[in-house]
Design an enzyme around this catalytic site. Structure first.
Site, short mmCIF file in Angstrom:
data_model
loop_
_atom_site.label_atom_id
_atom_site.label_comp_id
_atom_site.label_asym_id
_atom_site.label_seq_id
_atom_site.Cartn_x
_atom_site.Cartn_y
_atom_site.Cartn_z
CE LYS B 95 -3.16 2.71 2.77
NZ LYS B 95 -3.85 2.89 4.05
N GLY B 156 -8.39 9.24 9.00
CA GLY B 156 -8.79 9.39 10.40
C GLY B 156 -9.84 10.45 10.64
CB ALA B 183 -8.28 7.51 3.96
N GLY B 184 -11.03 7.98 5.49
CA GLY B 184 -12.13 8.92 5.66
C GLY B 184 -13.43 8.30 6.10
CG ASN B 205 -6.70 1.33 11.44
OD1 ASN B 205 -5.51 1.10 11.29
ND2 ASN B 205 -7.26 1.10 12.61
CB THR B 206 -9.59 5.91 12.51
OG1 THR B 206 -8.25 6.04 12.05
CG2 THR B 206 -9.78 6.75 13.75
#
Lengths: 64, 256
Positions: B95, B156, B183-184, B205-206
């Site tokens: 990645k 995040g 992301a986001g 992830n977050t």
């Protein structure tokens, strides 16, 4: 010889990268770089260290 | 079915391994999510061999491993990190993150394309974390990438899909390329949204790791992704500005 290992200055006896890993207790899945260049595991025994070298020993960590 | 460098994902969720309250909660979250891919990183090994313990836990998850180049700001740094990751994780997948802006963590797409070309030539299978710019997408494909991972919003931030129009355009422009919103994502509805647009996977992830109940959120993400995927397959109706009665008018009684 004085080197910088993972950002910390230290005095070591080892003269090769492979010996350095043994001396400093690293084992398992790690990857190495010397002076910002990748050194594959197969080349560690023949990679001679020099005074002032900056050695990075990286391992698997959490990531996103 | 679009494949990722010849590999079918067992599940269209790629889940990060960072920021969980504990290793046990990380494992629970992965089990609940059904994620097919785990993203990981490389960092300086500590004296206690923390990396080796982590590696054992990740291996036990029995998922595909996608190492990242998180935190890299130069082509040289990213390429070196990729080589180190390939040796440690035993995979050609990478990645590719090349951060260009400190506050937004927006990718530096110019360096990204250059690094993607170098890594592809070195035999890597590159998953580029990119913006939703179509031309950058084209350049990445020309550089040898077979997957594109545009951001939904800054890493995040949990803002969801900041620019649905651009992501929709990207899907239309690259019909044969596996696309991942990376992301986001903050909520399951964001993940469902990405899948409804026809994206092949989401990477997050977050949203899971920092939720009050990570394992519960992981399951919510799994269900939302499945719902979004089914909705896309079901060919949704077009939105319209005016009402259109769904109940038949014919046969209505005259009662006034």
């Amino acid at each position: 010889m004085k080197i910088v290992l993972n950002g910390n200055p230290r005095e070591v006896q080892a003269t090769t990268l492979a010996d350095l890993l043994t001396e400093t207790g690293f084992s398992g899945r790690v990857a190495t770089a010397v002076n910002e260049d990748f050194v594959p595991a197969t080349l560690r025994p023949s990679h001679t260290l020099n005074d002032g070298d900056r050695v990075e020993v990286l391992a698997p960590m959490q990531g996103g | 079915m679009r494949t990722f460098y010849g590999t079918d994902l067992p599940n269209p969720l790629m889940l990060g391994t960072a920021q969980y309250p504990s290793p046990a909660i990380l494992e629970q979250a992965f089990r609940e999510s059904g994620a097919g891919v785990a993203t990981v990183s490389l960092r300086r090994e500590g004296a206690g061999g923390a990396g080796q313990t982590f590696w054992q836990m990740i291996s036990d998850l029995n998922v595909l491993i996608l190492p990242n180049t998180a935190g890299c700001h130069t082509v040289k740094e990213a390429v070196t990190t990729a080589h180190m990751a390939r040796e440690v994780f035993g995979t050609d997948w990478i990645k590719l993150e090349l951060i260009g802006h400190t506050d937004s963590l927006q990718p530096d797409v110019f360096q990204l394309v250059e690094a993607a070309r170098i890594l592809t030539d070195d035999g890597f299978q590159v998953f580029p974390y990119t913006t939703d710019d179509l031309i950058v997408g084209e350049r990445l494909l020309e550089a040898g990438c077979e997957v594109l991972m545009p951001w939904g919003a800054p890493i995040g931030s949990g803002r969801g899909l900041n620019n649905e129009y651009a992501l929709r355009a990207m899907r239309a422009e690259f019909p044969d390329t596996p696309l991942v919103v990376d992301a986001g994502i903050g909520l399951p509805s964001h993940a469902a949204h990405a899948m409804e647009l026809g994206y092949d996977a989401v990477l997050l992830n977050t949203a899971v790791a920092r939720a009050g109940e990570p394992a519960t959120m992981a399951r919510a993400m799994k269900l939302a992704i499945e719902a979004g995927q089914l909705a896309h397959q079901a060919d949704p109706i077009e939105a319209r500005d005016m009402a259109e009665a769904s109940t038949p008018v014919i046969g209505k009684a005259f009662l006034t």
